[in-house]
Design a protein around this motif. Structure first.
Motif, PDB file in Angstrom:
ATOM      1  N   ASP A  88      -3.027   5.496 -12.402  1.00 51.58           N
ATOM      2  CA  ASP A  88      -4.005   4.750 -11.606  1.00 51.58           C
ATOM      3  C   ASP A  88      -3.350   3.983 -10.460  1.00 51.58           C
ATOM      4  N   GLY A  89      -2.092   4.283 -10.190  1.00 49.88           N
ATOM      5  CA  GLY A  89      -1.377   3.592  -9.119  1.00 49.88           C
ATOM      6  C   GLY A  89      -1.918   3.976  -7.748  1.00 49.88           C
ATOM      7  N   ALA A  90      -1.714   3.101  -6.787  1.00 45.32           N
ATOM      8  CA  ALA A  90      -2.198   3.311  -5.424  1.00 45.32           C
ATOM      9  C   ALA A  90      -1.023   3.326  -4.449  1.00 45.32           C
ATOM     10  N   THR A  91      -1.254   3.967  -3.310  1.00 45.72           N
ATOM     11  CA  THR A  91      -0.243   4.065  -2.265  1.00 45.72           C
ATOM     12  C   THR A  91      -0.861   3.715  -0.925  1.00 45.72           C
TER      13      THR A  91
ATOM     14  N   GLU B 195      14.255  -9.623   9.088  1.00 49.26           N
ATOM     15  CA  GLU B 195      12.895  -9.533   8.554  1.00 49.26           C
ATOM     16  C   GLU B 195      12.723  -8.207   7.821  1.00 49.26           C
ATOM     17  N   LEU B 196      12.121  -8.269   6.655  1.00 53.90           N
ATOM     18  CA  LEU B 196      11.806  -7.060   5.901  1.00 53.90           C
ATOM     19  C   LEU B 196      10.409  -6.623   6.306  1.00 53.90           C
ATOM     20  N   LEU B 197      10.304  -5.436   6.876  1.00 50.78           N
ATOM     21  CA  LEU B 197       9.015  -4.923   7.346  1.00 50.78           C
ATOM     22  C   LEU B 197       8.578  -3.769   6.464  1.00 50.78           C
ATOM     23  N   ASP B 198       7.418  -3.893   5.894  1.00 51.27           N
ATOM     24  CA  ASP B 198       6.840  -2.842   5.062  1.00 51.27           C
ATOM     25  C   ASP B 198       5.831  -2.104   5.929  1.00 51.27           C
ATOM     26  N   ILE B 199       6.146  -0.885   6.298  1.00 45.69           N
ATOM     27  CA  ILE B 199       5.294  -0.105   7.188  1.00 45.69           C
ATOM     28  C   ILE B 199       4.345   0.723   6.321  1.00 45.69           C
TER      29      ILE B 199
ATOM     30  N   GLY C  35      -0.067   2.058   5.640  1.00 45.59           N
ATOM     31  CA  GLY C  35      -1.408   2.234   6.173  1.00 45.59           C
ATOM     32  C   GLY C  35      -2.242   1.009   5.847  1.00 45.59           C
ATOM     33  N   PRO C  36      -3.515   1.027   6.256  1.00 54.93           N
ATOM     34  CA  PRO C  36      -4.360  -0.157   6.116  1.00 54.93           C
ATOM     35  C   PRO C  36      -4.934  -0.400   4.721  1.00 54.93           C
ATOM     36  N   ALA C  37      -4.779   0.559   3.816  1.00 60.40           N
ATOM     37  CA  ALA C  37      -5.331   0.401   2.463  1.00 60.40           C
ATOM     38  C   ALA C  37      -4.502   1.217   1.482  1.00 60.40           C
ATOM     39  N   ALA C  38      -4.384   0.721   0.271  1.00 57.81           N
ATOM     40  CA  ALA C  38      -3.712   1.462  -0.800  1.00 57.81           C
ATOM     41  C   ALA C  38      -4.787   2.180  -1.609  1.00 57.81           C
ATOM     42  N   LEU C  39      -4.610   3.485  -1.761  1.00 54.92           N
ATOM     43  CA  LEU C  39      -5.602   4.303  -2.462  1.00 54.92           C
ATOM     44  C   LEU C  39      -4.973   4.995  -3.659  1.00 54.92           C
ATOM     45  N   THR C  40      -5.779   5.173  -4.703  1.00 55.98           N
ATOM     46  CA  THR C  40      -5.353   5.935  -5.868  1.00 55.98           C
ATOM     47  C   THR C  40      -5.572   7.415  -5.587  1.00 55.98           C
ATOM     48  N   ASN C  41      -4.965   8.263  -6.406  1.00 59.75           N
ATOM     49  CA  ASN C  41      -5.185   9.697  -6.224  1.00 59.75           C
ATOM     50  C   ASN C  41      -6.606  10.103  -6.596  1.00 59.75           C
ATOM     51  N   ALA C  42      -7.247   9.376  -7.478  1.00 61.83           N
ATOM     52  CA  ALA C  42      -8.666   9.654  -7.761  1.00 61.83           C
ATOM     53  C   ALA C  42      -9.500   9.389  -6.511  1.00 61.83           C
ATOM     54  N   GLU C  43      -9.194   8.303  -5.789  1.00 54.95           N
ATOM     55  CA  GLU C  43      -9.916   8.002  -4.546  1.00 54.95           C
ATOM     56  C   GLU C  43      -9.608   9.049  -3.474  1.00 54.95           C
TER      57      GLU C  43
ATOM     58  N   GLY D 141       3.254   0.376  -9.503  1.00 57.44           N
ATOM     59  CA  GLY D 141       2.817  -0.533  -8.456  1.00 57.44           C
ATOM     60  C   GLY D 141       3.786  -0.759  -7.314  1.00 57.44           C
ATOM     61  N   TYR D 142       4.846   0.024  -7.232  1.00 55.78           N
ATOM     62  CA  TYR D 142       5.832  -0.181  -6.181  1.00 55.78           C
ATOM     63  C   TYR D 142       5.379   0.322  -4.808  1.00 55.78           C
ATOM     64  N   LEU D 143       4.338   1.135  -4.750  1.00 58.77           N
ATOM     65  CA  LEU D 143       3.902   1.710  -3.479  1.00 58.77           C
ATOM     66  C   LEU D 143       2.531   1.221  -3.043  1.00 58.77           C
ATOM     67  N   ASN D 144       2.019   0.182  -3.682  1.00 52.54           N
ATOM     68  CA  ASN D 144       0.645  -0.242  -3.416  1.00 52.54           C
ATOM     69  C   ASN D 144       0.529  -1.341  -2.361  1.00 52.54           C
ATOM     70  N   SER D 145       1.624  -1.668  -1.705  1.00 53.13           N
ATOM     71  CA  SER D 145       1.546  -2.738  -0.706  1.00 53.13           C
ATOM     72  C   SER D 145       0.841  -2.255   0.558  1.00 53.13           C
ATOM     73  N   VAL D 146       0.247  -3.204   1.238  1.00 53.14           N
ATOM     74  CA  VAL D 146      -0.458  -2.942   2.501  1.00 53.14           C
ATOM     75  C   VAL D 146      -0.035  -4.031   3.474  1.00 53.14           C
ATOM     76  N   SER D 147       0.279  -3.634   4.695  1.00 57.00           N
ATOM     77  CA  SER D 147       0.681  -4.612   5.699  1.00 57.00           C
ATOM     78  C   SER D 147       0.013  -4.300   7.034  1.00 57.00           C
TER      79      SER D 147
END
Length: 133
Positions: free
Chosen positions: A8-11, A35-39, A41-49, A99-105
Motif C-alpha cells: 500500500d506504499g505510495a510514490t 540543502e537537501l532537495l527532494d525532487i 511530483g505533486p502527489a504520492a500515489l499507490t499502485n492501486a491508485e 514509506g521511503y518514496l512517499n514524500s512530496v515537495s
C-alpha cells in the motif's frame, strides 16, 4: 494487471523532464549549498491508485496485483531480468512499502518556475503511447 511488490506504499512520481528542469534551475540560481532537495511530483500515489488512473486514461481494465518480494523477483527473472537486478528492483517495492518514496515537495516548481504535472495529466498526455499507438 499492475503486479508489483509495493503493498500500500505510495510514490511521488516525477518526470525526467521535471528533474532536468529542476537541476537546470538549481544550477542557474545557486544558493542551495548544503540543502537537501527532494525532487518529486505533486502527489504520492499507490499502485492501486495508478491502476485506476491507467484504466481511466486507456479505457481498458487495469487492476493492481500485490506481490511478495519473492513473487516479484521470481516473475522478473522469468520475464528475462537478470537475477541480480531483479533482487535490486525488489528493494524498490520494499522501500515503497516502508514509506521511503512517499514524500512530496514543491522543489520542481521552486527551482524551475513550473509546476510538475500530476501523474493523471502525464498519463493522459501520453495516452496513445500507453495504448501502443
Amino acid at each position: 494487471m499492475l503486479a508489483v511488490n509495493s503493498g500500500d506504499g505510495a510514490t511521488g512520481y516525477v518526470t525526467r523532464e521535471d528533474c532536468a528542469a529542476a537541476a537546470a534551475g538549481l544550477l542557474a540560481s545557486g544558493g542551495h549549498e548544503g540543502e537537501l532537495l527532494d525532487i518529486t511530483g505533486p502527489a504520492a500515489l499507490t499502485n492501486a491508485e495508478i491502476a485506476d488512473l491507467l484504466a481511466d486514461v486507456t479505457g481498458k481494465p487495469v487492476r493492481y496485483q500485490p506481490l511478495t518480494d519473492e513473487q516479484y523477483t521470481a516473475g522478473a527473472i522469468d520475464a528475462g531480468m537478470p537475477e541480480a537486478f531483479a533482487h535490486v528492483m525488489a528493494t524498490v517495492g520494499q522501500a515503497t512499502r516502508e514509506g521511503y518514496l512517499n514524500s512530496v515537495s514543491d522543489a520542481v516548481e521552486r527551482l524551475s518556475g513550473r509546476k510538475a504535472p500530476a501523474l493523471a495529466d502525464y498519463l493522459t498526455a501520453n495516452r496513445q503511447t500507453l495504448l501502443g499507438a
